[in-house]
Motif scaffolding. Structure first.
Motif, PDB file in Angstrom:
ATOM      1  N   ILE A 265       5.471   7.100  16.248  1.00 28.62           N
ATOM      2  CA  ILE A 265       5.588   6.040  17.257  1.00 28.62           C
ATOM      3  C   ILE A 265       4.243   5.821  17.952  1.00 28.62           C
ATOM      4  O   ILE A 265       3.643   6.758  18.472  1.00 28.62           O
ATOM      5  CB  ILE A 265       6.682   6.399  18.290  1.00 28.62           C
ATOM      6  CG1 ILE A 265       8.048   6.407  17.589  1.00 28.62           C
ATOM      7  CG2 ILE A 265       6.684   5.423  19.456  1.00 28.62           C
ATOM      8  CD1 ILE A 265       9.199   6.894  18.460  1.00 28.62           C
ATOM      9  N   VAL A 266       3.810   4.571  17.907  1.00 33.08           N
ATOM     10  CA  VAL A 266       2.580   4.172  18.605  1.00 33.08           C
ATOM     11  C   VAL A 266       3.028   3.392  19.836  1.00 33.08           C
ATOM     12  O   VAL A 266       3.878   2.510  19.734  1.00 33.08           O
ATOM     13  CB  VAL A 266       1.711   3.272  17.691  1.00 33.08           C
ATOM     14  CG1 VAL A 266       0.458   2.809  18.419  1.00 33.08           C
ATOM     15  CG2 VAL A 266       1.354   4.007  16.407  1.00 33.08           C
ATOM     16  N   THR A 267       2.481   3.751  21.005  1.00 29.35           N
ATOM     17  CA  THR A 267       3.014   3.197  22.264  1.00 29.35           C
ATOM     18  C   THR A 267       1.915   2.662  23.170  1.00 29.35           C
ATOM     19  O   THR A 267       0.841   3.256  23.263  1.00 29.35           O
ATOM     20  CB  THR A 267       3.754   4.325  23.030  1.00 29.35           C
ATOM     21  OG1 THR A 267       4.901   4.709  22.279  1.00 29.35           O
ATOM     22  CG2 THR A 267       4.205   3.871  24.403  1.00 29.35           C
ATOM     23  N   GLN A 268       2.230   1.550  23.822  1.00 35.40           N
ATOM     24  CA  GLN A 268       1.409   1.166  24.988  1.00 35.40           C
ATOM     25  C   GLN A 268       2.355   0.945  26.164  1.00 35.40           C
ATOM     26  O   GLN A 268       3.299   0.164  26.069  1.00 35.40           O
ATOM     27  CB  GLN A 268       0.574  -0.087  24.721  1.00 35.40           C
ATOM     28  CG  GLN A 268      -0.158  -0.560  25.986  1.00 35.40           C
ATOM     29  CD  GLN A 268      -1.373  -1.438  25.733  1.00 35.40           C
ATOM     30  OE1 GLN A 268      -2.283  -1.040  25.012  1.00 35.40           O
ATOM     31  NE2 GLN A 268      -1.392  -2.624  26.315  1.00 35.40           N
ATOM     32  N   VAL A 269       2.093   1.646  27.254  1.00 30.02           N
ATOM     33  CA  VAL A 269       2.866   1.445  28.487  1.00 30.02           C
ATOM     34  C   VAL A 269       1.977   0.681  29.451  1.00 30.02           C
ATOM     35  O   VAL A 269       0.949   1.195  29.891  1.00 30.02           O
ATOM     36  CB  VAL A 269       3.257   2.796  29.138  1.00 30.02           C
ATOM     37  CG1 VAL A 269       3.963   2.556  30.472  1.00 30.02           C
ATOM     38  CG2 VAL A 269       4.155   3.617  28.221  1.00 30.02           C
TER      39      VAL A 269
ATOM     40  N   LEU B 151       6.149   0.587  16.813  1.00 32.12           N
ATOM     41  CA  LEU B 151       5.362   0.263  18.008  1.00 32.12           C
ATOM     42  C   LEU B 151       6.318   0.120  19.197  1.00 32.12           C
ATOM     43  O   LEU B 151       7.329  -0.572  19.093  1.00 32.12           O
ATOM     44  CB  LEU B 151       4.602  -1.053  17.811  1.00 32.12           C
ATOM     45  CG  LEU B 151       3.855  -1.575  19.048  1.00 32.12           C
ATOM     46  CD1 LEU B 151       2.691  -0.659  19.421  1.00 32.12           C
ATOM     47  CD2 LEU B 151       3.330  -2.997  18.810  1.00 32.12           C
ATOM     48  N   VAL B 152       5.979   0.774  20.287  1.00 32.31           N
ATOM     49  CA  VAL B 152       6.721   0.566  21.538  1.00 32.31           C
ATOM     50  C   VAL B 152       5.769  -0.054  22.556  1.00 32.31           C
ATOM     51  O   VAL B 152       4.702   0.503  22.839  1.00 32.31           O
ATOM     52  CB  VAL B 152       7.280   1.905  22.091  1.00 32.31           C
ATOM     53  CG1 VAL B 152       7.933   1.681  23.454  1.00 32.31           C
ATOM     54  CG2 VAL B 152       8.292   2.510  21.125  1.00 32.31           C
ATOM     55  N   LEU B 153       6.160  -1.224  23.060  1.00 32.59           N
ATOM     56  CA  LEU B 153       5.411  -1.857  24.151  1.00 32.59           C
ATOM     57  C   LEU B 153       6.333  -1.829  25.362  1.00 32.59           C
ATOM     58  O   LEU B 153       7.332  -2.547  25.389  1.00 32.59           O
ATOM     59  CB  LEU B 153       5.075  -3.303  23.799  1.00 32.59           C
ATOM     60  CG  LEU B 153       3.816  -3.538  22.978  1.00 32.59           C
ATOM     61  CD1 LEU B 153       3.807  -4.955  22.440  1.00 32.59           C
ATOM     62  CD2 LEU B 153       2.562  -3.287  23.812  1.00 32.59           C
ATOM     63  N   ALA B 154       6.040  -0.984  26.313  1.00 29.96           N
ATOM     64  CA  ALA B 154       6.946  -0.837  27.451  1.00 29.96           C
ATOM     65  C   ALA B 154       6.209  -1.165  28.737  1.00 29.96           C
ATOM     66  O   ALA B 154       5.082  -0.716  28.946  1.00 29.96           O
ATOM     67  CB  ALA B 154       7.470   0.600  27.509  1.00 29.96           C
ATOM     68  N   GLY B 155       6.856  -1.955  29.599  1.00 26.25           N
ATOM     69  CA  GLY B 155       6.203  -2.269  30.872  1.00 26.25           C
ATOM     70  C   GLY B 155       7.016  -3.224  31.700  1.00 26.25           C
ATOM     71  O   GLY B 155       8.085  -3.658  31.299  1.00 26.25           O
ATOM     72  N   GLY B 156       6.484  -3.522  32.880  1.00 25.62           N
ATOM     73  CA  GLY B 156       7.155  -4.455  33.771  1.00 25.62           C
ATOM     74  C   GLY B 156       6.282  -5.677  33.982  1.00 25.62           C
ATOM     75  O   GLY B 156       5.386  -5.962  33.188  1.00 25.62           O
TER      76      GLY B 156
ATOM     77  N   ASN C 130      10.160   5.718  36.243  1.00 24.57           N
ATOM     78  CA  ASN C 130       9.144   6.753  36.010  1.00 24.57           C
ATOM     79  C   ASN C 130       9.560   7.764  34.945  1.00 24.57           C
ATOM     80  O   ASN C 130       8.763   8.160  34.098  1.00 24.57           O
ATOM     81  CB  ASN C 130       8.848   7.483  37.320  1.00 24.57           C
ATOM     82  CG  ASN C 130       8.183   6.549  38.309  1.00 24.57           C
ATOM     83  OD1 ASN C 130       7.359   5.719  37.903  1.00 24.57           O
ATOM     84  ND2 ASN C 130       8.533   6.642  39.568  1.00 24.57           N
ATOM     85  N   LEU C 131      10.801   8.157  35.002  1.00 25.25           N
ATOM     86  CA  LEU C 131      11.287   9.148  34.036  1.00 25.25           C
ATOM     87  C   LEU C 131      11.272   8.566  32.619  1.00 25.25           C
ATOM     88  O   LEU C 131      10.916   9.257  31.653  1.00 25.25           O
ATOM     89  CB  LEU C 131      12.709   9.560  34.428  1.00 25.25           C
ATOM     90  CG  LEU C 131      13.227  10.813  33.770  1.00 25.25           C
ATOM     91  CD1 LEU C 131      12.459  12.026  34.287  1.00 25.25           C
ATOM     92  CD2 LEU C 131      14.717  10.988  34.083  1.00 25.25           C
ATOM     93  N   GLU C 132      11.644   7.290  32.498  1.00 29.21           N
ATOM     94  CA  GLU C 132      11.642   6.640  31.183  1.00 29.21           C
ATOM     95  C   GLU C 132      10.223   6.589  30.608  1.00 29.21           C
ATOM     96  O   GLU C 132       9.997   6.877  29.433  1.00 29.21           O
ATOM     97  CB  GLU C 132      12.215   5.213  31.287  1.00 29.21           C
ATOM     98  CG  GLU C 132      13.727   5.145  31.439  1.00 29.21           C
ATOM     99  CD  GLU C 132      14.204   5.460  32.864  1.00 29.21           C
ATOM    100  OE1 GLU C 132      13.358   5.675  33.753  1.00 29.21           O
ATOM    101  OE2 GLU C 132      15.438   5.521  33.073  1.00 29.21           O
ATOM    102  N   ILE C 133       9.269   6.231  31.475  1.00 27.54           N
ATOM    103  CA  ILE C 133       7.874   6.162  31.016  1.00 27.54           C
ATOM    104  C   ILE C 133       7.417   7.542  30.544  1.00 27.54           C
ATOM    105  O   ILE C 133       6.796   7.693  29.482  1.00 27.54           O
ATOM    106  CB  ILE C 133       6.965   5.619  32.144  1.00 27.54           C
ATOM    107  CG1 ILE C 133       7.242   4.129  32.347  1.00 27.54           C
ATOM    108  CG2 ILE C 133       5.487   5.847  31.820  1.00 27.54           C
ATOM    109  CD1 ILE C 133       6.560   3.522  33.550  1.00 27.54           C
ATOM    110  N   ASN C 134       7.747   8.555  31.327  1.00 24.81           N
ATOM    111  CA  ASN C 134       7.399   9.930  30.977  1.00 24.81           C
ATOM    112  C   ASN C 134       7.952  10.282  29.594  1.00 24.81           C
ATOM    113  O   ASN C 134       7.225  10.773  28.715  1.00 24.81           O
ATOM    114  CB  ASN C 134       7.975  10.861  32.058  1.00 24.81           C
ATOM    115  CG  ASN C 134       7.518  12.296  31.929  1.00 24.81           C
ATOM    116  OD1 ASN C 134       6.939  12.688  30.925  1.00 24.81           O
ATOM    117  ND2 ASN C 134       7.779  13.100  32.946  1.00 24.81           N
ATOM    118  N   ALA C 135       9.250   9.973  29.386  1.00 24.47           N
ATOM    119  CA  ALA C 135       9.891  10.328  28.111  1.00 24.47           C
ATOM    120  C   ALA C 135       9.284   9.546  26.954  1.00 24.47           C
ATOM    121  O   ALA C 135       9.036  10.107  25.873  1.00 24.47           O
ATOM    122  CB  ALA C 135      11.394  10.066  28.213  1.00 24.47           C
ATOM    123  N   ILE C 136       9.035   8.261  27.173  1.00 22.76           N
ATOM    124  CA  ILE C 136       8.451   7.440  26.096  1.00 22.76           C
ATOM    125  C   ILE C 136       7.081   8.008  25.710  1.00 22.76           C
ATOM    126  O   ILE C 136       6.760   8.156  24.529  1.00 22.76           O
ATOM    127  CB  ILE C 136       8.335   5.958  26.539  1.00 22.76           C
ATOM    128  CG1 ILE C 136       9.724   5.332  26.646  1.00 22.76           C
ATOM    129  CG2 ILE C 136       7.473   5.173  25.558  1.00 22.76           C
ATOM    130  CD1 ILE C 136       9.733   3.944  27.284  1.00 22.76           C
TER     131      ILE C 136
END
Lengths: 417, 224
Positions: free
Chosen positions: A218-222, A249-254, A289-295
């Motif tokens: 998994i490649v991620t950008q938060v 790819l995971v792109l996670a953010g607000g 915050n917890l979700e970001i940590n886990a991702i």
């Protein structure tokens, strides 16, 4: 257990002893720190952590907040934007609103202290309360003022130039000033939900809830859905790498719900993803915050492909989880990543794709980068270092012309030992 | 052979150094500007850029080179000069002045052969910074070699930085404090062995372990 003791497992007993020693040196000083809000925003967040720790060290520090009406904060919002280089109108009336609110705060606040530690532009005018020979004044600037709108900077400089010292987060954020400029980088809290250790069960639960299979690397950008974080560039880099390496790819953010530009960027990202089931675009609320940590902990490689950046503390968050990071060489990121030692710095989409492939194909090298990155964060970007530098800053104010400052009571030269 | 008595009236009080970084507003976009600033910045600036990696990257082995070499190699991509700057043997220099002169000499020699200068991309200029070192006492005091070995295992990296690097270059005492103290105990061989170490080629932890190993070896010899 004291608050400080909670940090021992991360930084060691010696570091805590150093903090206690510095605290003891500051015992008879009265320190007042002032910003514009008690809750919300990075400055309040860090003060909420640092003030109790400082007090535990015996430092007499009080945190005050300036008061202002809507008109004042509308002006300071424009000042903030203009300092970032965005064109704003700053009228004589705006200046008067700022001065009037400053005058009221000066009249109402108790600013009689040994050190006055003032954060950001909103309370900068409190320097008007300075009394001859009493107190040292420090302006702590958390924002990048390297290329500000000139008229706004000139207005602020009328206050800033009267301070004894200034503090910036990175060399590239500062300006040519006649007063000493101290560099103190921000930090992460290893005990917060965003950074604390998580069990494999906690990580798996978040991935299940977000429906991200963990069947391939998994490649991620938060980060926020913001053009300057280049999420579309991330999708393009991912596609280039995916030709040779099967991965997700995971792109996670607000930032997409409260910001029209964010919604537009999110649309562009979905368009670029084109329904690819290996691309997961996740919108998260600011409290996730917890979700970001886990991702981050469940990822193989973490990207921060910013085109422009503030300090970019998400890089330290990823490094603290011992992840190999590929990041744009902008803003405060080069302070956190030393290329090919503690991560990878890139300038282009192609370069990012190249390094994604490299790190996926060379897991030993990737692991070493991650381990080095975690140690780099341990030494340089944890809260304990941040606290130590603030204490050193307060002591420095009494020795501004010295570059080797002896805090031992012993004779200056102990060479005979 | 019996060695000198291992108890002396003068104990070794371990000190530590804590650093604060100052920004100087000086920045260089190319080698000519780097050289121009290097000639006039304070010794604390030269010290910062040749030593902060030791503290900030104490876990890496081999150590990354000094900041000048890193910038020239990774930003200007002048690999040959970068290698020459990385190869400057810091342990040979007794003063920051002489170290600065050597760095200038290496860059000048390279520039004499070059007509065109590479320019750093925007945002990747070299920012000159300055080190303010606070010297603080620690709780660790050794009266004997055995106590010294014990303290060495417990002190922080700031103590190693102070006694190995600060005293040599910033306080210009000529050598490190540890070997000086061993000499004062009459432990000349041990003192020589510590003085011969090149601390720049170890990680901080590796350096600590090597000193501890040398002291333990000497303690075993004395027990025979």
């Amino acid at each position: 257990m004291s608050l400080l003791d909670g940090f021992e497992e991360f930084v060691g007993r010696g570091t805590l002893d150093e903090l206690r020693l510095l605290g003891a040196r500051l015992k008879d000083r009265k320190i007042v720190t002032v910003n514009s809000t008690a809750v919300g925003g990075g400055v309040a967040e860090i003060l909420n952590r640092l003030i109790p720790l400082s007090r535990e060290l015996g430092v007499d520090i009080r945190w005050d907040v300036i008061k202002g009406g809507e008109d004042f904060f509308a002006v300071t919002k424009r000042i903030h934007n203009a300092l970032h280089g965005k064109a704003e109108t700053f009228t004589a009336h705006d200046g008067e609103v700022f001065r009037e609110t400053t005058r009221r705060n000066v009249a109402e606040m108790d600013l009689d202290a040994d050190v006055l530690f003032i954060h950001d532009p909103q309370p900068v005018g409190l320097i008007e309360a300075r009394k001859a020979g009493r107190g040292r004044w420090v302006w702590r600037c958390h924002i990048d003022v390297a290329a500000p709108q000139q008229d706004v900077w000139q207005f602020l400089d009328g206050y800033v130039s009267r301070y004894d010292a200034s503090v910036f987060s990175a060399p590239s954020f500062s300006r040519d000033l006649s007063l000493p400029q101290v560099m103190i980088t921000p930090s992460i809290d290893p005990l917060s939900d965003k950074n604390r250790e998580l069990s494999e069960g906690e990580i798996a639960a978040v991935f299940d809830r977000l429906k991200i299979p963990r069947d391939k690397p998994i490649v991620t950008q938060v980060s926020r859905f913001d053009r300057l974080k280049d999420p579309v560039g991330v999708v393009v880099a991912f596609r280039l790498a995916k030709k040779y390496n099967d991965c997700r790819l995971v792109l996670a953010g607000g930032g997409a719900t409260d910001d029209p530009e964010g919604s537009e960027v999110l649309r562009a990202v979905h368009e670029a993803a084109d329904g690819d089931p290996d691309i997961h675009v996740i919108e998260l609320p600011p409290t996730a915050n917890l979700e970001i940590n886990a991702i981050q902990r469940g990822s193989t490689v973490i990207l921060q492909k910013s085109l422009k950046e503030g300090f970019g503390l998400t890089v330290s968050e990823a490094l603290w989880k011992a992840k190999p990071v590929i990041a744009g060489a902008v803003g405060g990121i080069p302070l956190q990543v030393t290329h090919r030692y503690s991560g990878i710095l890139t300038h282009t989409i192609e370069g990012t794709a190249f390094w994604i492939k490299q790190l996926l194909n060379a897991p030993d090298f990737a692991r070493r980068l991650g381990e080095n990155g975690r140690e780099h964060v341990r030494t340089n970007f944890l809260l304990a270092r941040h606290l130590r530098e603030y204490l050193l800053l307060f002591l420095f104010l009494e020795h501004r012309d010295e570059r080797v400052i002896r805090l031992d009571a012993m004779a200056p030269d102990r060479a005979s030992l | 052979m019996a060695g000198p008595p291992d108890t002396q009236p003068q104990p070794f009080s371990f000190m530590s150094t804590l650093d604060l970084t100052l920004l100087t507003s000086r920045r260089a976009r190319d080698l000519a500007e780097l050289l121009e600033h290097l000639r006039i910045v304070s010794g604390s600036v030269v010290y910062y850029h040749t030593h902060h990696f030791l503290v900030q990257h104490q876990y890496l082995s081999p150590e990354p080179p000094n900041d000048f070499a890193y910038w020239v190699t990774n930003v200007l991509q002048e690999d040959r000069l970068g290698e020459q700057l990385a190869a400057i043997d810091l342990i040979q220099f007794r003063t920051i002045r002489s170290l600065r002169e050597r760095i200038i000499e290496v860059i000048e020699a390279y520039l004499n052969e070059r007509q065109q200068l590479r320019v750093a991309p925007e945002g990747e200029e070299f920012h000159f910074r300055e080190s303010v070192s606070f010297v603080v006492p620690t709780m660790h005091v050794a009266r004997t070699l055995a106590e010294f070995a014990d303290c060495m295992e417990r002190i922080g990296f700031g103590s190693l930085t102070f006694h190995f690097f600060n005293v040599r270059l910033r306080l210009e005492r000529g050598g490190d404090d540890f070997s000086e103290w061993c000499r004062s105990l009459g432990e000349h061989e041990l003192a020589d062995a510590i003085a011969r170490l090149d601390p720049y080629t170890y990680t901080m932890d590796g350096l600590r372990k090597e000193v501890v190993r040398l002291v333990h070896r000497r303690l075993r010899e004395k027990q025979r």
